[in-house]
Design a protein around this motif. Sequence first.
Motif, short mmCIF file in Angstrom:
data_model
loop_
_atom_site.label_atom_id
_atom_site.label_comp_id
_atom_site.label_asym_id
_atom_site.label_seq_id
_atom_site.Cartn_x
_atom_site.Cartn_y
_atom_site.Cartn_z
N GLN A 279 0.83 -1.20 0.00
CA GLN A 279 0.00 0.00 0.00
C GLN A 279 0.86 1.24 0.00
O GLN A 279 2.03 1.21 0.38
CB GLN A 279 -0.94 0.02 1.21
N ARG A 280 0.27 2.34 -0.45
CA ARG A 280 0.93 3.63 -0.45
C ARG A 280 -0.05 4.66 0.09
O ARG A 280 -1.17 4.78 -0.40
CB ARG A 280 1.36 4.04 -1.87
N THR B 297 0.17 8.66 0.65
CA THR B 297 0.99 9.84 0.41
C THR B 297 0.19 11.08 0.76
O THR B 297 -0.87 11.32 0.19
CB THR B 297 1.43 9.91 -1.06
N SER C 164 1.36 5.28 -7.66
CA SER C 164 1.23 4.50 -6.43
C SER C 164 0.65 3.12 -6.72
O SER C 164 1.09 2.10 -6.16
CB SER C 164 0.35 5.23 -5.42
N GLU D 8 3.31 1.00 -8.38
CA GLU D 8 4.30 0.53 -7.41
C GLU D 8 3.77 -0.64 -6.59
O GLU D 8 4.50 -1.60 -6.31
CB GLU D 8 4.70 1.68 -6.49
N CYS D 9 2.51 -0.57 -6.18
CA CYS D 9 1.91 -1.65 -5.40
C CYS D 9 1.86 -2.95 -6.21
O CYS D 9 2.15 -4.03 -5.70
CB CYS D 9 0.51 -1.26 -4.93
#
Length: 247
Positions: free
Chosen positions: A39-40, A42, A55, A58-59
């Motif tokens: 998870q992200r 921000t 995000s 990336e996950c």
Amino acid sequence: MVASAYSKTMLVLAVDTSTPFVTAGLVTVTEDAVNAGPQRLTEDSRAHNEVLTPSITECLAEAEATPADLDAVVVGCGPGPFTGLRVGMVTAAAFADALHIPCYGVCSLDAIGYGVGSRLVVTDARRREVYWAVYNETGQRIFGPAVNKPADVAAELETRMWQPEAVAGSPEHCGMFAVPPLDAAPSPLPVDLVRVAQPLFGTEPEPLVPMYLRRPDAKEPKPVEPSRAITGLPGSAVPEQPEQPEA
């Protein structure tokens, strides 16, 4: 296409942009468990559009998964500010539409402090106001969502003779209430968004409807009278030039 509930381990993408945090994450769901994956979160209230998709990417990379591995999408529908909220909802809908998977919308406040008993949840609504909702001992939402000044929320709870055990959400605004703050994330966590949406899995998703609760801050500009120096307009200070005869 609607995913069959628990016909296999489901990989669910969860996103939320109803608060100053940009939230994205992957969650695995089985018949017996809901488990958080990468998870992200921000904090950047002015960069939802720039941060959300990276995000998500990336996950997926961290989970060694691709968009094609997703079985469903869950998105927080607010309440929240107009611009930020629609970024999350449009992104979620776009992923679901492109992948032909269901997209379920949930109230973002329901996911903050999920699983805790009687609580008040507040998030920043700007204009010195908060979005808020109240939940009873079983976690069921009983008041809200609504938008008011913190003092008006406190007065409303007193009128209803309801005193929550804790308050969760925006730390800045939690301190404005005479109840202890809950040790919870200030924005919805992906795993809790999915837990709120879990009863909907396997059903036909409802259309996504954002919870704005009030008109956007941006206003249509007032018409401006054009300069009278512009040639050819009624009342212009400079008259139109007569046409020249053809040679």
